[in-house]
Design a protein around this motif. Structure first.
Motif, short mmCIF file in Angstrom:
data_model
loop_
_atom_site.label_atom_id
_atom_site.label_comp_id
_atom_site.label_asym_id
_atom_site.label_seq_id
_atom_site.Cartn_x
_atom_site.Cartn_y
_atom_site.Cartn_z
N MET A 80 0.37 -1.05 0.30
CA MET A 80 0.23 0.12 -0.08
C MET A 80 0.74 0.97 0.43
O MET A 80 0.68 2.37 0.44
N MET A 81 2.04 0.81 -0.23
CA MET A 81 3.60 2.61 -0.22
C MET A 81 4.06 1.95 -1.00
O MET A 81 4.94 2.72 -1.74
N PRO A 82 3.15 1.99 -2.24
CA PRO A 82 4.19 1.96 -3.56
C PRO A 82 5.19 3.10 -3.73
O PRO A 82 6.34 2.95 -4.73
N ARG A 83 4.70 4.71 -3.47
CA ARG A 83 6.70 5.64 -3.69
C ARG A 83 7.11 5.17 -2.76
O ARG A 83 8.02 5.86 -3.48
N SER A 84 7.22 4.88 -1.54
CA SER A 84 8.29 4.25 -0.66
C SER A 84 9.15 3.03 -0.86
O SER A 84 10.21 2.55 -0.38
N VAL A 85 8.14 2.30 -1.48
CA VAL A 85 8.24 0.48 -0.73
C VAL A 85 7.56 -0.18 -2.43
O VAL A 85 7.07 -0.39 -3.38
N PRO A 86 8.72 -0.27 -3.60
CA PRO A 86 8.28 -0.74 -5.14
C PRO A 86 8.36 -1.99 -4.80
O PRO A 86 8.84 -2.78 -4.30
N PRO A 87 7.51 -2.53 -5.65
CA PRO A 87 7.10 -3.93 -5.83
C PRO A 87 7.80 -5.12 -5.48
O PRO A 87 7.72 -5.68 -4.63
N GLU A 88 9.24 -4.60 -5.78
CA GLU A 88 10.39 -6.13 -6.73
C GLU A 88 10.61 -5.38 -5.07
O GLU A 88 11.14 -6.91 -4.73
N ALA A 89 10.82 -4.93 -4.03
CA ALA A 89 11.31 -5.03 -2.57
C ALA A 89 10.17 -5.74 -1.77
O ALA A 89 10.68 -6.04 -0.82
N THR A 117 20.48 -3.14 -1.74
CA THR A 117 20.24 -1.72 -3.13
C THR A 117 19.32 -0.66 -2.67
O THR A 117 19.45 -0.65 -1.31
N GLU A 118 20.73 -0.07 -2.87
CA GLU A 118 19.80 1.45 -2.74
C GLU A 118 18.15 1.76 -2.61
O GLU A 118 17.27 2.02 -1.77
N ALA A 119 17.77 1.05 -3.33
CA ALA A 119 16.17 0.85 -3.67
C ALA A 119 15.33 0.15 -2.57
O ALA A 119 14.26 -0.14 -2.05
N GLU A 120 16.10 -0.59 -1.95
CA GLU A 120 16.03 -0.95 -0.36
C GLU A 120 15.65 -0.80 0.94
O GLU A 120 15.67 -1.37 1.82
N LEU A 124 13.36 -1.75 3.87
CA LEU A 124 13.81 -2.26 5.33
C LEU A 124 13.41 -0.97 6.21
O LEU A 124 12.97 -1.74 7.52
N GLU A 125 13.73 0.28 6.03
CA GLU A 125 13.04 0.91 6.69
C GLU A 125 11.54 0.48 7.32
O GLU A 125 11.50 0.62 8.65
N ALA A 126 10.67 0.76 6.31
CA ALA A 126 9.60 0.60 5.84
C ALA A 126 8.77 -0.47 6.95
O ALA A 126 8.01 -1.18 7.76
N THR A 127 9.69 -1.50 6.68
CA THR A 127 9.42 -2.62 7.44
C THR A 127 9.68 -3.02 9.27
O THR A 127 8.70 -3.29 10.14
N ALA A 128 10.78 -2.39 9.49
CA ALA A 128 11.30 -2.29 10.89
C ALA A 128 10.22 -1.54 11.33
O ALA A 128 9.73 -1.41 12.75
#
Length: 161
Positions: A80-89, A117-120, A124-128
């Protein structure tokens, strides 16, 4: 501290990011250098591990599976956060959470796939963040996850001295 700051921002009802806070975070990360950044990544993975350990124990106390009850909610929130979390992450973050839920170090789990990767980094922060917020909701205490980590650090420090 970064996760606690994000939680406080959400609970105070402020929307968007605080430019001053973002600048301070950027300055901190720049001052750390490459090895310091690796330490921050390892620290974030450790937070995820501790959060998932707590959630696993809480779910097992009710004869429930943490992977069944927490990971789908985490995945839904991340998508639900596609601008911050790319689908591939999202699969990477789900795998990281599952590894932690089964008692495997997220840092060691990740090493088999190479460097972050920078895209992750934001995912990673969002997951925590999402795991901390989940714990806070479960306990009905907006500061429980932060207090849990602070107490763990205090125990480690007192055991080292």
């Amino acid at each position: 501290m970064l996760i606690d700051s994000r939680l406080r921002t959400v609970h105070t009802g402020r929307s968007g990011s605080d430019p001053q806070q973002e600048q301070l975070v950027e300055q901190l990360l720049t001052s750390l250098g490459p090895e310091g950044i690796d330490d921050v990544l390892d620290g974030t993975c450790t937070l995820i591990y501790l959060y998932m350990k707590w959630l696993r124990e809480a779910h097992e106390a009710h004869e429930k599976d943490v992977v069944e009850y927490v990971v789908p909610t985490l995945v839904t929130s991340l998508t639900m956060m596609p601008r911050s979390v790319p689908p591939e992450a999202v699969p990477t973050m789900a795998g990281l959470a599952i590894a932690a839920a089964t008692g495997l170090s997220p840092t060691l789990w990740r090493k088999q796939y190479g460097d972050w990767t920078e895209a992750e980094l934001t995912p990673l922060e969002a997951t925590a963040f999402l795991l901390a917020e989940h714990i806070n909701r479960v306990t009905d205490d907006q500061n429980f996850a932060t207090r849990m980590i602070t107490e763990a650090l205090t125990q480690v420090e007192s055991g080292v001295e």
